[in-house]
Design a protein around this motif. Structure first.
Motif, PDB file in Angstrom:
ATOM      1  N   GLN A 161      -3.397   3.596  -1.250  1.00  0.00           N
ATOM      2  CA  GLN A 161      -3.842   2.836  -2.410  1.00  0.00           C
ATOM      3  C   GLN A 161      -2.987   1.592  -2.604  1.00  0.00           C
ATOM      4  O   GLN A 161      -1.821   1.538  -2.208  1.00  0.00           O
ATOM      5  CB  GLN A 161      -3.772   3.721  -3.659  1.00  0.00           C
ATOM      6  CG  GLN A 161      -4.718   4.904  -3.626  1.00  0.00           C
ATOM      7  CD  GLN A 161      -4.539   5.826  -4.825  1.00  0.00           C
ATOM      8  OE1 GLN A 161      -3.613   5.653  -5.616  1.00  0.00           O
ATOM      9  NE2 GLN A 161      -5.407   6.811  -4.946  1.00  0.00           N
ATOM     10  N   LYS A 162      -3.595   0.578  -3.235  1.00  0.00           N
ATOM     11  CA  LYS A 162      -2.867  -0.654  -3.514  1.00  0.00           C
ATOM     12  C   LYS A 162      -1.698  -0.358  -4.450  1.00  0.00           C
ATOM     13  O   LYS A 162      -1.775   0.506  -5.318  1.00  0.00           O
ATOM     14  CB  LYS A 162      -3.803  -1.689  -4.134  1.00  0.00           C
ATOM     15  CG  LYS A 162      -4.910  -2.147  -3.191  1.00  0.00           C
ATOM     16  CD  LYS A 162      -5.852  -3.106  -3.876  1.00  0.00           C
ATOM     17  CE  LYS A 162      -6.976  -3.531  -2.932  1.00  0.00           C
ATOM     18  NZ  LYS A 162      -7.935  -4.447  -3.594  1.00  0.00           N
ATOM     19  N   GLN A 163      -0.644  -1.128  -4.281  1.00  0.00           N
ATOM     20  CA  GLN A 163       0.599  -0.840  -4.993  1.00  0.00           C
ATOM     21  C   GLN A 163       1.230  -2.147  -5.458  1.00  0.00           C
ATOM     22  O   GLN A 163       1.416  -3.073  -4.667  1.00  0.00           O
ATOM     23  CB  GLN A 163       1.541  -0.107  -4.035  1.00  0.00           C
ATOM     24  CG  GLN A 163       2.837   0.382  -4.605  1.00  0.00           C
ATOM     25  CD  GLN A 163       3.700   0.997  -3.506  1.00  0.00           C
ATOM     26  OE1 GLN A 163       4.408   0.292  -2.795  1.00  0.00           O
ATOM     27  NE2 GLN A 163       3.606   2.311  -3.332  1.00  0.00           N
TER      28      GLN A 163
ATOM     29  N   THR B 182      -5.082  -8.935  -4.712  1.00  0.00           N
ATOM     30  CA  THR B 182      -4.092  -8.190  -3.944  1.00  0.00           C
ATOM     31  C   THR B 182      -4.108  -8.667  -2.499  1.00  0.00           C
ATOM     32  O   THR B 182      -5.123  -8.541  -1.820  1.00  0.00           O
ATOM     33  CB  THR B 182      -4.380  -6.687  -3.966  1.00  0.00           C
ATOM     34  OG1 THR B 182      -4.404  -6.237  -5.329  1.00  0.00           O
ATOM     35  CG2 THR B 182      -3.315  -5.914  -3.208  1.00  0.00           C
TER      36      THR B 182
ATOM     37  N   PHE C 133       0.837  -1.189   0.000  1.00  0.00           N
ATOM     38  CA  PHE C 133       0.000   0.000   0.000  1.00  0.00           C
ATOM     39  C   PHE C 133       0.875   1.243   0.000  1.00  0.00           C
ATOM     40  O   PHE C 133       1.897   1.298   0.681  1.00  0.00           O
ATOM     41  CB  PHE C 133      -0.920   0.013   1.218  1.00  0.00           C
ATOM     42  CG  PHE C 133      -1.878  -1.143   1.254  1.00  0.00           C
ATOM     43  CD1 PHE C 133      -3.079  -1.074   0.570  1.00  0.00           C
ATOM     44  CD2 PHE C 133      -1.562  -2.300   1.946  1.00  0.00           C
ATOM     45  CE1 PHE C 133      -3.960  -2.151   0.581  1.00  0.00           C
ATOM     46  CE2 PHE C 133      -2.440  -3.378   1.966  1.00  0.00           C
ATOM     47  CZ  PHE C 133      -3.641  -3.309   1.283  1.00  0.00           C
TER      48      PHE C 133
ATOM     49  N   GLN D  98      -4.905   3.296   4.542  1.00  0.00           N
ATOM     50  CA  GLN D  98      -4.240   2.021   4.773  1.00  0.00           C
ATOM     51  C   GLN D  98      -2.753   2.244   4.636  1.00  0.00           C
ATOM     52  O   GLN D  98      -2.288   2.856   3.698  1.00  0.00           O
ATOM     53  CB  GLN D  98      -4.706   0.978   3.750  1.00  0.00           C
ATOM     54  CG  GLN D  98      -6.120   0.485   3.979  1.00  0.00           C
ATOM     55  CD  GLN D  98      -6.529  -0.478   2.888  1.00  0.00           C
ATOM     56  OE1 GLN D  98      -6.682  -0.099   1.757  1.00  0.00           O
ATOM     57  NE2 GLN D  98      -6.684  -1.724   3.254  1.00  0.00           N
TER      58      GLN D  98
END
Length: 530
Positions: free
Chosen positions: A92-94, A399, A86, A508
């Motif tokens: 955000q998702k990474q 994810t 994150f 997050q």
């Protein structure tokens, strides 16, 4: 076909042995910026740095990140990896592809070639400010003392006129120290003619030594041909004959784009001298490693696999994004070395890396990317080819809730990448949003550093604290929420981080999460030949 399988399930230390991590060898630098000394110097002076002062390649070269072992059997190996988790600011998702090079050569025993070196030093009137010329003179004295007996040295000085104060010849250290001591500030800044005179030192010389010019300047060209294009073009003509160029900036108001561009064009490195300790480090390190490349004419291609698309890249202006596959052309690559991670007196020598956003396709396939690399071994002259695939055995559309790493060595890179993204975003925001970004970044970085102690991350946190203090001094609003920030309308620049919003206080984060390596990641070496 040899398959190199990396199956890392949990915990973090399960992948790779301690002997692999501690084996002799070094990271590799692509050249270009080797530090963020200008960015750090602005913060130390109480200022607010702009986006052009934070170079991604320089930031990464200030961090010691161990790479997976270089096992390709050549002087330099491609060692790609993958990180995910994150974003430390937005939450955000990474998912990110990491492209780095490593060498099995032991930097503690590496012997460079004999050197023909020309130092072109600016002693214009502005060099009297902040003891700039004194820093340079101290560094030059260090360099003279550290040259090998078989090296040759010339010194060309310039202000609004150009003087060859010491022609290229075998070392007379006592005489060279006297030349340096006599340098005094005064006059304008004729970079074009000063640099041209430096290159001209090689015209009447026939030698099998490594040939390099080091240009030092604290300002913007004010005399002679001052056009950046003309200076770069003139330099390029000499670089094509095999002369390398290193540039060193002093002070806070030099032409960073020119100095960095000259180094990137010139198969060399760009440094910034923020203090005397940095000067000593740069001149000692430049002689030890970065005057002699280990690879020349390097080309690398990365084609996306069936499971991902390649997105925005960060790390080097030499990396070119394309819908058909990304490419990178590097004039020269250098062995990078840091004796410790202490961060004192400086942080240079960590090595380069490129980070590329991975955008999962909807088919769930785990193929990440395929790579092909070619270069000339600078020591043997032989052409080297390497190709491999990077494959994730899982579903690319899923994810995990926790950060994952392809190799244990990716832990430091995950932190380094997120720190760069946060700092770069702050340079493009208004003071209040920049402050909120840095506070979110600091919260996650401190939590991560508690679980994965890294002296370089500790040094980054000190930069964040200075940055926040400077923002407070100009009236930044504390406790700002992401909802109060407007979209970022600042123009995109080199290595820019493309956040959708100008300010976000990440929901997050990475704090307190256990790293789980990506199950099923496979690196397949397809071929290797001389």
């Amino acid at each position: 076909m040899r398959r190199l399988q990396l199956l890392c399930l949990a915990p973090l230390v399960a992948c790779g042995s301690s002997s692999d991590s501690a084996s002799p060898g070094g990271n590799v630098s692509f050249g270009g910026a080797q530090d963020i000394g200008q960015f750090r110097g602005i913060l130390q002076s109480g200022g607010i740095p702009g986006p052009d002062t934070l170079d991604a390649n320089g930031f990464f070269n200030e961090h010691f990140n161990a790479t997976p072992p270089a096992t390709c059997g050549q002087a330099m190996c491609l060692v790609p990896g993958m990180i995910g988790g994150f974003d430390w600011v937005t939450g955000q998702k990474q998912a990110t592809l990491v492209v780095a090079l490593a060498s099995p050569l032991d930097p503690t025993t590496f012997t460079r070639k004999p050197l023909d070196l020309v130092v072109v030093v600016d002693h214009s009137g502005s060099m009297a400010q902040d003891g700039r010329l004194d820093k340079v003179k101290g560094g030059l004295d260090t360099m003279i003392d550290n040259l090998d007996d078989g090296d040759r040295l010339a010194i060309v000085s310039f202000d609004d006129t150009v003087t060859t104060t010491a022609p290229l010849r075998p070392l007379d250290r006592t005489a060279l120290h006297r030349v340096v001591d006599r340098l005094t500030p005064g006059g304008g800044t004729d970079i074009f003619d000063g640099l041209a005179a430096g290159y001209a030192q090689f015209d009447a010389q026939s030698s099998d030594h490594q040939r390099r010019v080091i240009l030092l300047s604290d300002g913007i060209a004010t005399v002679g041909d001052t056009a950046t294009f003309d200076i770069l073009q003139m330099s390029d003509q000499h670089v094509r004959t095999g002369i390398g160029l290193t540039t060193i900036g002093v002070g806070l108001d030099f032409d960073v784009e020119l100095m960095r561009g000259l180094a990137e064009h010139g198969a060399g490195n760009f440094y910034f001298l923020e203090n005397g300790a940095a000067a000593d480090e740069v001149f000692a390190q430049e002689l030890a490693f970065f005057v002699t490349p280990i690879a020349l004419d390097l080309s690398l291609t990365a084609h996306p696999g069936a499971g991902f698309e390649l997105g925005v890249s960060v790390g080097s202006p030499l990396w070119t994004e394309s819908s058909d596959g990304d490419t990178m052309a590097v004039p020269a690559a250098f062995l990078a070395s840091r004796t410790s991670q202490s961060g004192e007196p400086g942080r240079r020598g960590g090595g380069s890396a490129v980070f590329v956003d991975l955008l999962p396709n909807n088919n769930g396939n785990g193929e990440v990317a395929s790579f092909a690399m070619h270069y000339d071994d600078a020591m043997t002259g032989m052409r080297v080819d390497q190709a491999l695939d990077l494959v994730y055995g899982g579903d690319s559309t899923e994810t995990p809730a926790q950060p994952y790493l392809s190799h244990p060595e990716m832990s430091e890179r995950y932190a380094m990448y997120n720190m760069y993204r946060g700092l770069a975003a702050a340079t493009r925001q208004d003071p209040s949003c920049a402050r909120a970004t840095l506070v979110a970044l600091r919260t996650n970085a401190m939590a991560w550093n508690t679980a994965h102690v890294d002296p370089d991350l500790t040094a980054d946190l000190a930069l964040v604290d200075s940055y926040v203090a400077n923002l407070d001094a100009v009236g930044a609003t504390a406790g700002l929420d992401a909802a109060t920030c407007t979209p970022d309308s600042a123009p995109l620049g080199r290595d820019d981080v493309r956040y959708g919003m100008a300010c976000s206080a990440g929901g997050q984060g990475a704090g307190g999460l256990t790293v789980i390596a990506l199950a099923g990641l496979v690196a397949v070496r397809r071929r290797r030949r001389r």
